[in-house]
Design a protein around this motif. Structure first.
Motif, PDB file in Angstrom:
ATOM      1  N   ALA A   1       0.826  -1.213   0.000  1.00 43.95           N
ATOM      2  CA  ALA A   1       0.000   0.000   0.000  1.00 43.95           C
ATOM      3  C   ALA A   1       0.854   1.254   0.000  1.00 43.95           C
ATOM      4  O   ALA A   1       0.438   2.302  -0.515  1.00 43.95           O
ATOM      5  N   ALA A   2       2.044   1.160   0.579  1.00 47.34           N
ATOM      6  CA  ALA A   2       2.932   2.326   0.607  1.00 47.34           C
ATOM      7  C   ALA A   2       3.567   2.586  -0.753  1.00 47.34           C
ATOM      8  O   ALA A   2       4.106   3.668  -0.984  1.00 47.34           O
ATOM      9  N   ALA A   3       3.514   1.612  -1.636  1.00 46.98           N
ATOM     10  CA  ALA A   3       4.061   1.768  -2.981  1.00 46.98           C
ATOM     11  C   ALA A   3       2.940   2.152  -3.945  1.00 46.98           C
ATOM     12  O   ALA A   3       1.783   2.311  -3.563  1.00 46.98           O
ATOM     13  N   ARG A   4       3.302   2.248  -5.219  1.00 42.35           N
ATOM     14  CA  ARG A   4       2.324   2.646  -6.220  1.00 42.35           C
ATOM     15  C   ARG A   4       2.423   1.747  -7.443  1.00 42.35           C
ATOM     16  O   ARG A   4       3.467   1.186  -7.736  1.00 42.35           O
ATOM     17  N   GLY A   5       1.312   1.664  -8.167  1.00 40.31           N
ATOM     18  CA  GLY A   5       1.270   1.033  -9.478  1.00 40.31           C
ATOM     19  C   GLY A   5       1.872  -0.349  -9.512  1.00 40.31           C
ATOM     20  O   GLY A   5       1.577  -1.211  -8.673  1.00 40.31           O
ATOM     21  N   SER A   6       2.746  -0.572 -10.494  1.00 31.61           N
ATOM     22  CA  SER A   6       3.316  -1.898 -10.691  1.00 31.61           C
ATOM     23  C   SER A   6       4.285  -2.278  -9.580  1.00 31.61           C
ATOM     24  O   SER A   6       4.545  -3.465  -9.379  1.00 31.61           O
ATOM     25  N   THR A   7       4.812  -1.300  -8.834  1.00 30.42           N
ATOM     26  CA  THR A   7       5.645  -1.644  -7.677  1.00 30.42           C
ATOM     27  C   THR A   7       4.812  -2.367  -6.628  1.00 30.42           C
ATOM     28  O   THR A   7       5.246  -3.377  -6.049  1.00 30.42           O
ATOM     29  N   ALA A   8       3.599  -1.858  -6.378  1.00 28.19           N
ATOM     30  CA  ALA A   8       2.702  -2.519  -5.426  1.00 28.19           C
ATOM     31  C   ALA A   8       2.317  -3.904  -5.923  1.00 28.19           C
ATOM     32  O   ALA A   8       2.241  -4.863  -5.132  1.00 28.19           O
ATOM     33  N   GLU A   9       2.081  -4.051  -7.232  1.00 26.53           N
ATOM     34  CA  GLU A   9       1.764  -5.369  -7.790  1.00 26.53           C
ATOM     35  C   GLU A   9       2.908  -6.349  -7.561  1.00 26.53           C
ATOM     36  O   GLU A   9       2.685  -7.524  -7.233  1.00 26.53           O
ATOM     37  N   LEU A  10       4.137  -5.875  -7.735  1.00 31.18           N
ATOM     38  CA  LEU A  10       5.293  -6.739  -7.552  1.00 31.18           C
ATOM     39  C   LEU A  10       5.400  -7.200  -6.101  1.00 31.18           C
ATOM     40  O   LEU A  10       5.626  -8.390  -5.839  1.00 31.18           O
ATOM     41  N   ILE A  11       5.216  -6.296  -5.165  1.00 33.27           N
ATOM     42  CA  ILE A  11       5.320  -6.667  -3.748  1.00 33.27           C
ATOM     43  C   ILE A  11       4.232  -7.670  -3.378  1.00 33.27           C
ATOM     44  O   ILE A  11       4.491  -8.659  -2.681  1.00 33.27           O
ATOM     45  N   ARG A  12       3.003  -7.458  -3.848  1.00 28.57           N
ATOM     46  CA  ARG A  12       1.910  -8.386  -3.535  1.00 28.57           C
ATOM     47  C   ARG A  12       2.170  -9.763  -4.148  1.00 28.57           C
ATOM     48  O   ARG A  12       1.868 -10.796  -3.542  1.00 28.57           O
ATOM     49  N   ALA A  13       2.705  -9.786  -5.379  1.00 24.80           N
ATOM     50  CA  ALA A  13       2.977 -11.070  -6.029  1.00 24.80           C
ATOM     51  C   ALA A  13       4.045 -11.849  -5.272  1.00 24.80           C
ATOM     52  O   ALA A  13       3.925 -13.062  -5.060  1.00 24.80           O
ATOM     53  N   VAL A  14       5.083 -11.170  -4.846  1.00 25.34           N
ATOM     54  CA  VAL A  14       6.177 -11.834  -4.144  1.00 25.34           C
ATOM     55  C   VAL A  14       5.743 -12.301  -2.761  1.00 25.34           C
ATOM     56  O   VAL A  14       6.252 -13.300  -2.252  1.00 25.34           O
ATOM     57  N   ALA A  15       4.777 -11.614  -2.171  1.00 29.64           N
ATOM     58  CA  ALA A  15       4.339 -11.982  -0.821  1.00 29.64           C
ATOM     59  C   ALA A  15       3.853 -13.423  -0.756  1.00 29.64           C
ATOM     60  O   ALA A  15       4.098 -14.118   0.234  1.00 29.64           O
ATOM     61  N   GLY A  16       3.183 -13.901  -1.803  1.00 23.73           N
ATOM     62  CA  GLY A  16       2.584 -15.224  -1.726  1.00 23.73           C
ATOM     63  C   GLY A  16       3.079 -16.230  -2.732  1.00 23.73           C
ATOM     64  O   GLY A  16       2.538 -17.327  -2.819  1.00 23.73           O
ATOM     65  N   GLN A  17       4.128 -15.887  -3.524  1.00 19.36           N
ATOM     66  CA  GLN A  17       4.580 -16.783  -4.583  1.00 19.36           C
ATOM     67  C   GLN A  17       6.079 -17.019  -4.467  1.00 19.36           C
ATOM     68  O   GLN A  17       6.838 -16.124  -4.079  1.00 19.36           O
ATOM     69  N   GLY A  18       6.485 -18.220  -4.857  1.00 18.46           N
ATOM     70  CA  GLY A  18       7.903 -18.544  -4.809  1.00 18.46           C
ATOM     71  C   GLY A  18       8.670 -18.108  -6.036  1.00 18.46           C
ATOM     72  O   GLY A  18       9.890 -17.970  -5.987  1.00 18.46           O
TER      73      GLY A  18
ATOM     74  N   HIS B   1       9.412 -10.262 -13.582  1.00 21.26           N
ATOM     75  CA  HIS B   1       9.213  -8.812 -13.654  1.00 21.26           C
ATOM     76  C   HIS B   1       9.878  -8.308 -14.925  1.00 21.26           C
ATOM     77  O   HIS B   1      11.039  -8.609 -15.195  1.00 21.26           O
ATOM     78  N   THR B   2       9.140  -7.572 -15.739  1.00 17.59           N
ATOM     79  CA  THR B   2       9.664  -7.080 -17.010  1.00 17.59           C
ATOM     80  C   THR B   2       9.623  -5.564 -17.054  1.00 17.59           C
ATOM     81  O   THR B   2       8.718  -4.940 -16.499  1.00 17.59           O
ATOM     82  N   GLY B   3      10.590  -4.991 -17.743  1.00 14.06           N
ATOM     83  CA  GLY B   3      10.647  -3.546 -17.899  1.00 14.06           C
ATOM     84  C   GLY B   3      12.031  -3.099 -18.310  1.00 14.06           C
ATOM     85  O   GLY B   3      12.986  -3.884 -18.322  1.00 14.06           O
ATOM     86  N   GLY B   4      12.143  -1.809 -18.650  1.00 17.68           N
ATOM     87  CA  GLY B   4      13.413  -1.240 -19.063  1.00 17.68           C
ATOM     88  C   GLY B   4      14.234  -0.748 -17.889  1.00 17.68           C
ATOM     89  O   GLY B   4      14.024  -1.139 -16.736  1.00 17.68           O
ATOM     90  N   GLU B   5      15.149   0.170 -18.183  1.00 12.83           N
ATOM     91  CA  GLU B   5      16.056   0.670 -17.153  1.00 12.83           C
ATOM     92  C   GLU B   5      15.313   1.364 -16.031  1.00 12.83           C
ATOM     93  O   GLU B   5      15.642   1.183 -14.856  1.00 12.83           O
ATOM     94  N   ALA B   6      14.296   2.161 -16.360  1.00  8.79           N
ATOM     95  CA  ALA B   6      13.562   2.894 -15.325  1.00  8.79           C
ATOM     96  C   ALA B   6      12.835   1.954 -14.378  1.00  8.79           C
ATOM     97  O   ALA B   6      12.572   2.308 -13.223  1.00  8.79           O
ATOM     98  N   SER B   7      12.490   0.758 -14.854  1.00  7.43           N
ATOM     99  CA  SER B   7      11.733  -0.175 -14.014  1.00  7.43           C
ATOM    100  C   SER B   7      12.552  -0.756 -12.876  1.00  7.43           C
ATOM    101  O   SER B   7      12.010  -1.408 -11.985  1.00  7.43           O
ATOM    102  N   LEU B   8      13.872  -0.551 -12.867  1.00  6.57           N
ATOM    103  CA  LEU B   8      14.708  -1.090 -11.807  1.00  6.57           C
ATOM    104  C   LEU B   8      14.364  -0.499 -10.445  1.00  6.57           C
ATOM    105  O   LEU B   8      14.714  -1.076  -9.407  1.00  6.57           O
ATOM    106  N   THR B   9      13.689   0.635 -10.429  1.00 10.59           N
ATOM    107  CA  THR B   9      13.275   1.196  -9.144  1.00 10.59           C
ATOM    108  C   THR B   9      12.290   0.274  -8.432  1.00 10.59           C
ATOM    109  O   THR B   9      12.191   0.319  -7.197  1.00 10.59           O
TER     110      THR B   9
END
Length: 809
Positions: free
Chosen positions: A408-425, A429-437
């Protein structure tokens, strides 16, 4: 974008040129010049491999065959990666440009052997030792399987004979007569550990030496002399064939093909000299050896296996009279393996049914593949490891409420990434250089929840950049102390290189069970993972750990065989999070367009993108030097030492060799007293094939050449300098992947047209942070490559291996 506005004495005004890239370049052609693109010299890499597109594969992995490369050898002879070309594209030249430091895998000198004998173990040897325990674990797991995986298909004809033969060999029985001419197969020989290792692995201390015994080298040298082969090959041949190498070589001269860099025509000449009238193209020994050699060449082109028709056609091209028998003999010897993989039903095809009780009579479409054991084991181990991650429940580190609070403290696809990692082994994650954040935010959030979280990048430049990003993005997770009381990580950040992580010289180290001592691993530059490296990573993760593979799917694939990241994206076996954070500015807009097949004209008010038209090879070299030494520092403010040149090949009139020679003469002239190098030279160090470490020469003394590679001091013994160090002002795209520089000059001479593809252009253009100059001489070939030339296909088994393991649980 614009033509070069701030050039030096040669920047003459001219009329708008014709034939330039529409909506992409607006350059002037120089007055008084005539088009001489046909005189631009050899195609990139031609002097190394005799090939066009991205021909460094042969230079980098297969090894340049020099005057010591084998009988009738020559450094300019054509590589045979194309020999696997029939019906499967297996002969398409690998994109694996980047690995050679003119080292060619397997060009090991006698000095290297003496060095190892003195207790100084090379990185290749350290790598083999580092992987031995993992290979034993893999074999043990396979031995525990009580039954082979059911193929689920029925075969007929030659494919059925081959499959029956394989099963008979595996069970120790006599092969069926229809499959083999011999009454019984020869005893299976233990395959020597291949000297070429495509995946990058850092060195680690090893107690014992693996140098060939001097008496074994002398025995091989004597046999080589009798057959008219260069005696300098003796250490390499001995290392490749192992114990009794001299006797093996005398009994079967075609075993010379096991030595990296040796080609069939060279082995044929050696066999003729050694055997005389007994030598013939229909010799069974030749057929087996050429079969294995073709599969090694296919691996250099990125394939983990070849379809049977492609292999048979390639054998016929190599002058093997009975390709079927050659493959059968190789299977009987245990030198290759055969697989049958069920194919998906074609869309729109009528479903085939069977009467009740006759389901087993329904024939399903299959493809028959042949591959080397090492890649088969790696691919099966990788599938096992990935299935274990997908089907296991991650450790409950942090409550569900804590994870949700972090998301919840994150935004957009960052929040999606955190939620996905919370329950999956396993998460992609795909994206360009800016997506490394986003992986950076994930790592910080995981650290705050108490997880032992680490990231691993492809190379040291990527590692250092991500460590800096991690520190800027928030309070970095504390790096835990290791068993020896020290802290690992670059600058206190939990970031390592993949090679350093696997070798244990970077990262958290391993626990008592031999697995990595961590809870979450984020692998950056995931498209660079070849199948063997990926297998080692997954096997090294403890149960309950989380793995995130992050990367840009549009860049060039790995140097080694396999297309792990692309296969996983296509398989859709785990959550996939696509970043919605675009790369900023004109450079981001240009590269994003290339990724979808469009070469767009972009507004570049700050000279972020500049096109420099050229007409011939000489002008391309001249303008490249001019840009690096004068125009970019003066107009853009980026010094020459922070500007990287990228070109399609190593050889040719505008390859890395020619450009590096011209750039050294301008930027750091000197006599090259130590193997052609002087203090201050920019270099790229390749300790093992597949690794490319940019750096700089510090000094040279009796110990060797002292280098500084991203802050790490490296000493290369003088006998290994020629093989593992080359000048680095100019690199290939594969050498540059995973790194970025403030300014990049991409050189596209007229003879590079056949080398271009969308992934190559995307990768090369995407290495620039602030400024990109394109020395452009390929006219319409550039937009055509971006729009029409995708990545070359690779034959792999990973998707087929994953399907039953994921769906069956």
């Amino acid at each position: 974008m614009s033509t070069e506005p701030e050039t030096t004495e040669d920047a003459e005004p001219g009329t708008p040129g014709t034939g330039q890239v529409p909506d992409a370049v607006g350059g002037d052609t120089r007055a008084g010049q005539t088009s001489e693109t046909e005189g631009a010299g050899e195609a990139p890499g031609a002097e190394d491999a005799g090939q066009g597109p991205e021909a460094e594969a042969a230079d980098a992995n297969a090894g340049e065959t020099s005057e010591t490369g084998g009988p009738e050898a020559g450094a300019g002879q054509k590589s045979e990666a194309e020999a696997t070309d029939a019906d499967a594209g297996a002969g398409q030249v690998s994109e694996a440009e980047a690995t050679d430091a003119d080292a060619g895998a397997g060009q090991v000198s006698e000095a290297e052997g003496t060095e190892a004998g003195a207790g100084q173990v090379s990185e290749a040897e350290a790598e083999l030792r580092a992987q031995q325990a993992e290979r034993e674990r893999i074999e043990q797991r396979k031995a525990e399987k009580k039954a082979p995986i059911e193929s689920g298909t029925k075969l007929s004809g030659k494919a059925a004979d081959l499959l029956a033969a394989v099963r008979a060999v595996e069970s120790g029985e006599k092969p069926v007569a229809t499959a083999f001419e011999e009454s019984r197969p020869a005893p299976r020989r233990s395959a020597p550990e291949p000297e070429r290792r495509p995946q990058p692995v850092a060195p680690q201390p090893v107690a014992a030496s693996a140098a060939p015994a001097p008496e074994a080298v002398r025995a091989v040298r004597q046999v080589l002399a009798e057959g008219g082969a260069p005696e300098a090959l003796a250490p390499q041949v001995t290392a490749a064939l192992g114990e009794g190498a001299g006797e093996q070589l005398r009994a079967d001269p075609w075993q010379l093909l096991r030595t990296p860099g040796v080609r069939p025509e060279q082995a044929d000449g050696f066999a003729r000299s050694l055997l005389g009238a007994e030598c013939g193209p229909d010799d069974e020994r030749r057929g087996r050896a050429v079969t294995g050699w073709l599969l090694e060449q296919a691996a250099l082109a990125g394939h983990t296996a070849l379809e049977m028709p492609a292999l048979l056609a390639a054998l016929a091209q190599r002058g093997v009279p009975e390709p079927d028998s050659a493959v059968q003999d190789a299977i009987a010897e245990g030198e290759v393996l055969v697989f049958q993989d069920a194919l998906e039903e074609e869309a729109g095809a009528p479903a085939r049914t069977a009467a009740e009780g006759d389901e087993e009579d329904v024939e399903r479409p299959v493809r028959v593949l042949v591959g080397l054991e090492r890649y088969a084991m790696a691919e099966e181990s990788l599938a096992d490891g990935l299935a274990r991650l997908v089907n296991s429940v991650p450790k409950q580190d942090g409550s569900a409420e804590d994870w949700e609070r972090a998301a919840a403290a994150a935004r957009g696809s960052t929040a999606e990434l955190i939620r996905a990692v919370a329950g999956q082994g396993l998460v992609l994650h795909t994206g360009g250089e800016a997506s490394l954040t986003e992986p950076a935010a994930l790592l910080n959030a995981a650290g705050a929840l108490g997880l032992r979280a680490w990231a691993a990048a492809h190379g040291p430049i990527g590692r250092n950049r991500f460590a800096a990003l991690l520190q800027r993005s928030g309070p970095a997770a504390d790096v835990p102390e290791r068993a020896d009381g020290t802290r690992a990580g670059r600058g206190g950040s939990p970031v390592a290189t993949v090679s350093g992580l696997l070798a244990g010289v970077e990262g958290p180290g391993r626990d008592a069970d031999g697995t990595l001592d961590l809870d979450l691993l984020v692998v950056l530059d995931a498209p660079q993972l070849d199948v063997e490296t990926a297998a080692l990573l997954t096997e090294s993760l403890p149960d309950g750990a989380r793995l995130v593979l992050a990367g840009d799917p549009a860049v060039l694939w790995s140097v080694g065989p396999g297309r792990v990241f692309a296969d996983l994206l296509a398989a859709r076996i785990c959550p996939q999070v696509a970043s919605r954070r675009p790369d900023p500015g004109p450079l981001g807009e240009l590269v994003s367009g290339i990724g979808i097949g469009e070469l767009n004209q972009v507004e570049a008010p700050g000279k972020e993108v500049v096109i420099v038209p050229v007409r011939d090879a000489g002008e391309a070299v001249h303008r490249t030097v001019q840009l690096v030494a004068d125009s970019v520092p003066r107009a853009i403010g980026v010094p020459a030492e922070e500007t990287q040149v990228i070109t399609p090949g190593h050889g040719g009139a505008v390859g890395t060799r020619a450009l590096n020679a011209a750039l050294k003469e301008r930027l750091n002239p000197g006599p090259g007293r130590f193997g052609g190098f002087d203090p201050g030279d920019r270099i790229v160090h390749s300790p093992t094939p597949g690794r490319a470490l940019p750096g700089r020469v510090v000094t040279a003394d009796a110990e060797g050449l002292h280098l500084s590679c991203e802050g790490q001091t490296v000493v290369v013994p003088k006998e290994r300098v020629e093989q593992s160090v080359r000048h680095g002002w100019a690199l290939t795209a594969h050498q540059a992947v995973g790194s970025r520089w403030p300014a990049v000059v991409v050189v596209l001479p007229g003879d590079a047209a056949q080398a271009l593809s969308r992934p190559w252009v995307y990768t090369a253009f995407g290495r620039a942070d602030r400024h990109l100059s394109v020395v452009h001489g390929v006219e319409q070939a550039l937009p055509r490559a971006v729009a029409e030339v995708p990545a070359k296909p690779r034959t792999t088994r990973l998707p087929v291996l994953l399907a039953p393991q994921i769906s069956g649980t």
